[in-house]
Design a protein around this motif. Structure first.
Motif, PDB file in Angstrom:
ATOM      1  N   ARG A   6     -87.312-122.547  99.281  1.00 37.97           N
ATOM      2  CA  ARG A   6     -87.913-123.508  98.707  1.00 37.97           C
ATOM      3  C   ARG A   6     -89.792-123.356  98.371  1.00 37.97           C
ATOM      4  O   ARG A   6     -89.999-123.357  96.966  1.00 37.97           O
ATOM      5  CB  ARG A   6     -87.520-124.755  99.136  1.00 37.97           C
ATOM      6  CG  ARG A   6     -85.941-125.362  99.623  1.00 37.97           C
ATOM      7  CD  ARG A   6     -85.542-126.097 100.199  1.00 37.97           C
ATOM      8  NE  ARG A   6     -86.419-127.926  99.265  1.00 37.97           N
ATOM      9  CZ  ARG A   6     -86.849-128.628  99.505  1.00 37.97           C
ATOM     10  NH1 ARG A   6     -86.558-129.308 101.402  1.00 37.97           N
ATOM     11  NH2 ARG A   6     -87.023-129.871  99.102  1.00 37.97           N
ATOM     12  N   GLU A  41     -85.031-122.935 105.197  1.00 42.74           N
ATOM     13  CA  GLU A  41     -84.500-122.852 103.950  1.00 42.74           C
ATOM     14  C   GLU A  41     -86.013-123.706 103.239  1.00 42.74           C
ATOM     15  O   GLU A  41     -86.159-123.866 102.734  1.00 42.74           O
ATOM     16  CB  GLU A  41     -83.450-124.347 104.431  1.00 42.74           C
ATOM     17  CG  GLU A  41     -83.402-125.236 103.222  1.00 42.74           C
ATOM     18  CD  GLU A  41     -82.344-126.399 103.022  1.00 42.74           C
ATOM     19  OE1 GLU A  41     -81.362-126.829 101.853  1.00 42.74           O
ATOM     20  OE2 GLU A  41     -81.073-126.933 104.471  1.00 42.74           O
ATOM     21  N   THR A  93     -89.891-125.427  94.635  1.00 43.36           N
ATOM     22  CA  THR A  93     -89.488-126.099  94.723  1.00 43.36           C
ATOM     23  C   THR A  93     -89.450-127.070  95.352  1.00 43.36           C
ATOM     24  O   THR A  93     -89.331-128.499  95.518  1.00 43.36           O
ATOM     25  CB  THR A  93     -87.591-125.773  94.212  1.00 43.36           C
ATOM     26  OG1 THR A  93     -87.609-124.711  95.492  1.00 43.36           O
ATOM     27  CG2 THR A  93     -87.221-124.582  93.498  1.00 43.36           C
ATOM     28  N   ALA A  94     -90.419-126.746  96.363  1.00 39.59           N
ATOM     29  CA  ALA A  94     -90.817-127.943  97.052  1.00 39.59           C
ATOM     30  C   ALA A  94     -92.247-127.713  97.645  1.00 39.59           C
ATOM     31  O   ALA A  94     -93.206-126.359  97.392  1.00 39.59           O
ATOM     32  CB  ALA A  94     -89.964-127.386  99.005  1.00 39.59           C
ATOM     33  N   GLU A 127     -89.852-120.290  96.629  1.00 37.75           N
ATOM     34  CA  GLU A 127     -89.567-120.723  95.546  1.00 37.75           C
ATOM     35  C   GLU A 127     -90.173-121.296  94.466  1.00 37.75           C
ATOM     36  O   GLU A 127     -89.648-121.946  92.662  1.00 37.75           O
ATOM     37  CB  GLU A 127     -87.951-120.652  95.453  1.00 37.75           C
ATOM     38  CG  GLU A 127     -86.980-119.551  95.908  1.00 37.75           C
ATOM     39  CD  GLU A 127     -86.200-120.554  95.768  1.00 37.75           C
ATOM     40  OE1 GLU A 127     -85.523-121.943  95.455  1.00 37.75           O
ATOM     41  OE2 GLU A 127     -84.358-119.630  96.738  1.00 37.75           O
TER      42      GLU A 127
END
Length: 555
Positions: A517, A513, A522-523, A520
Motif C-alpha cells: 500500500r 500488505e 495508498t497508505a 502504491e
C-alpha cells in the motif's frame, strides 16, 4: 553548484520498476550539490585508493628478482607448463595475508566509530598503513614482511568498514549510488598507479621498496584532509549531538530546511540495538534474513566473477602468453587504466540513466561474453608446453578481451553492488549483520587469492569459464532476486524488501500488505523502526558497538 535535486526517472526509462512514492523527493528530503559535499565525498572515498594500490603492486612484486631473492630464494617457478609457472603457496600467502587481518581490523573499527565517530577510522586506517609499510620495506626476512602486510591488513579493515558507511550517510539519497560507487575511481586509480609503478621501477634493485613505500603518500593525505571533513549526521545523533547533526546535515545538503530528513534519521536511530540484541533479533526473526542473504550473495559474486584474480595476477597471466616481464607489466597497467574508464561509464549511468538492477544484468551478460572469449583464445592459441608463446595478434586480442571485461565489471557490477550492500540491512541488526558478512567475504578473498594460481594450473583456460559461470549467476541474481532501491532513502529500503516477490515470504502478511500500500501511494509511510521492534528491545542497552554495510571488494 546550486542545482536542485533531479526528479526520479519515469518507469519507461529505467528498465525495471522503481518506487517513486518512497523516493527522497516525495518525502521532502531537500538538497543542493555544494563544494563542501563534494569535498567530503572526494576524500571519504579516497581511502579506497590504498587498497587499490596494494592490489596493483602485489602481483608485480612477484616478477621482481630482487624481491624474490630476498624473501623467497627457493622459488624457481614451474618449468612444466606456462599455466603453472607462478604456482607457489608462499607467494599466494603474501597476497592473502592482507585479508587475514582485515576481519579483526573491521571489528575494532566498529567499536572505534561508535565512541569517536566515523572520522576517527580514517586516521586509524592511514596510520596503520604507514606503520605496516615501514615494517615491510625494512624487513630482512619473509616473516617480518608478512608482519608488515598484516598491519596493513588491519588498516584496510578500518578503511573497508568506514568508507561505505561514511559515503552512504553523507550523501543525499538521490545521489547515494554515485557517492558510494565513486570510491571505485580511487580504487581503480590506485590499481593503475600500482601497476605503473611496478613497470617504472622494474630495473631498480630497490624497486620493490619504492613500490611499497609510495602508499605512505596517500595515507598522509588522508590524515590531513580528514581534519576538515564533517562527521555524518547519524553518527553525531548516536553520540547525543543533535545540534551538531543538524549543522552537519545543513552543510552537506546545502539547505537550511533539513527537518524532514533529520526527523527520519532520529526515528531510525532511536531504537538502535546493542550487538547482543542485534544477534538475538537476527537469529530469532527471519524478517531480518534477506539483508544478510543479499549481502552475502552480492559479495560472493564480486569475488568469484574473477576481477581480483585478474588484477592480482595480471602480470603472470600476460607472462604465460610468452611476453617479457616488462611487456606483461605494461599490459597490466593498461588493464588498470581500463578500470578508470569503467568507473566513469558506471557513474554516468548510475542514479540517472539506469537503475541498480539494470546495471547488474548488463554487467553479468557482458562479463560472461568477454570471459568466454578469453577462454576460447587461450584454448585455441596457448599450448600447455614449456616456453609456449602466442602471436602478437592473439596477445592483443586477449588484452582487449580482458580490458573490456574490466570495464564492464567496474562500471556495471562493482559500482551498483557497493550501493546495494550499503542499503539492504535495517539499522537494528547492523551490528550483527556486518560481522557475519565481513567474515564470509574476507574468507572468500583469502581462498581466492591463495587458490587462483592452483586453479589456473589445474583448469588451464577453463579457469576463465569458471569465472564466466558466476557472471551468468550475476545476471540471474539481478533479474530475479535483487530488489530495486533506486532513489530510496536507506531507512525506507525494508519497505521495498517486504513487497519483493521473493523476499516477501520472510515477512508477516500484514507487513507485506502495508508495504504494498505504501508503494502504491495508498497508505502513509510507517516509521523506519516499527513499534514491534521497540517493544522487543524495551530496556535493552545500545552502547555495545555498531554495525554497518559490509566492506567493498578490493579492486
Amino acid at each position: 553548484m546550486g542545482e536542485t535535486a533531479a526528479v526520479a526517472l519515469p518507469l519507461s526509462k529505467t528498465w525495471v520498476k522503481t518506487h517513486t512514492n518512497l523516493s527522497a523527493d516525495a518525502l521532502g528530503f531537500n538538497y543542493r550539490v555544494t563544494w563542501y559535499l563534494l569535498y567530503c565525498g572526494l576524500w571519504g572515498g579516497f581511502i579506497h585508493f590504498n587498497s587499490g594500490y596494494d592490489v596493483g603492486v602485489a602481483g608485480g612484486l612477484f616478477t621482481k628478482k630482487s624481491f624474490l631473492t630476498r624473501f623467497y630464494p627457493d622459488f624457481k617457478g614451474s618449468s612444466d607448463s606456462p599455466y603453472c609457472q607462478y604456482t607457489s603457496f608462499d607467494l599466494a600467502l603474501y597476497s592473502a595475508m592482507l585479508y587475514f587481518t582485515m576481519v579483526p581490523g573491521a571489528f575494532l573499527c566498529g567499536y572505534l566509530i561508535r565512541y569517536y565517530g566515523r572520522i576517527s577510522a580514517y586516521h586509524a586506517c592511514a596510520w596503520l598503513n604507514i606503520i605496516g609499510v615501514i615494517v615491510q620495506i625494512t624487513a630482512k626476512d619473509s616473516n617480518i614482511l608478512l608482519l608488515g602486510r598484516s598491519i596493513c591488513g588491519l588498516g584496510e579493515g578500518f578503511g573497508f568498514f568506514v568508507f561505505n558507511l561514511y559515503q552512504s550517510e553523507i550523501a543525499p539519497a538521490q545521489l547515494r549510488g554515485k557517492f558510494v560507487g565513486s570510491v571505485i575511481i580511487w580504487s581503480a586509480s590506485g590499481v593503475t598507479l600500482g601497476q605503473l609503478t611496478n613497470f617504472l621501477v622494474k630495473q631498480r634493485e630497490d624497486g620493490w621498496q619504492i613500490a611499497i613505500a609510495i602508499i605512505i603518500v596517500p595515507s598522509a593525505l588522508i590524515t590531513i584532509n580528514a581534519l576538515f571533513m564533517t562527521d555524518t549526521p547519524i553518527s553525531l545523533l548516536m553520540r547525543g549531538k543533535k545540534e551538531a547533526a543538524r549543522k552537519s546535515l545543513q552543510k552537506c545538503r546545502g539547505v537550511v530546511d533539513v527537518d524532514a530528513e533529520l526527523r527520519s534519521l532520529e526515528l531510525s536511530f532511536t531504537n538502535r540495538t546493542s550487538t547482543n540484541d542485534a544477534f538475538k533479533l537476527l537469529f530469532s526473526k527471519k524478517k531480518y534474513w534477506p539483508g544478510v542473504i543479499i549481502n552475502v550473495a552480492v559479495y560472493t559474486l564480486l569475488n568469484w566473477t574473477g576481477n581480483m584474480a585478474i588484477v592480482y595476477y595480471g602480470p603472470q597471466i600476460f607472462s604465460l602468453l610468452g611476453m617479457g616481464s616488462s611487456v606483461a607489466l605494461w599490459n597490466a597497467t593498461l588493464v588498470g587504466g581500463a578500470k578508470i574508464l569503467g568507473v566513469f561509464i558506471g557513474m554516468y549511468f548510475m542514479d540517472t540513466k539506469l537503475t541498480r538492477r539494470s546495471l547488474l544484468q548488463i554487467g553479468g551478460i557482458g562479463q560472461a561474453v568477454f570471459l568466454i572469449g578469453t577462454a576460447v583464445l587461450f584454448a585455441t592459441s596457448v599450448d600447455d608446453v614449456k616456453g609456449a608463446q602466442v602471436s602478437k595478434g592473439i596477445a592483443a586480442a586477449i588484452l582487449v578481451m580482458i580490458i573490456m571485461y574490466e570495464i564492464v565489471f567496474v562500471g556495471f557490477q562493482c559500482a551498483p553492488s557497493l550501493g546495494l550492500a550499503a542499503e539492504m540491512v535495517p539499522i537494528e541488526v547492523r551490528p550483527a549483520t556486518f560481522p557475519i558478512v565481513s567474515i564470509f567475504y574476507f574468507s572468500q578473498s583469502v581462498a581466492l587469492s591463495i587458490s587462483f594460481t592452483y586453479q589456473l594450473c589445474a583448469m588451464l583456460w577453463g579457469a576463465f569459464l569458471f569465472m564466466a559461470s558466476f557472471a551468468l549467476l550475476l545476471f540471474a541474481w539481478g533479474r530475479w532476486f535483487q530488489p530495486e532501491t533506486h532513489h530510496i532513502p536507506i531507512e525506507r529500503v525494508p519497505t521495498v524488501l517486504k513487497a519483493h516477490p521473493v523476499w516477501r515470504h520472510f515477512y508477516p502478511p500484514e507487513d507485506v500488505e502495508q508495504a504494498e500500500r505504501e508503494l502504491e501511494g495508498t497508505a502513509t509511510p510507517s516509521p523506519p523502526i516499527s513499534k514491534a521492534v521497540s517493544e522487543e528491545l524495551k530496556g535493552s542497552s545500545s552502547s555495545d558497538g555498531e554495525g554497518a554495510a559490509a566492506p567493498a571488494p578490493a579492486l
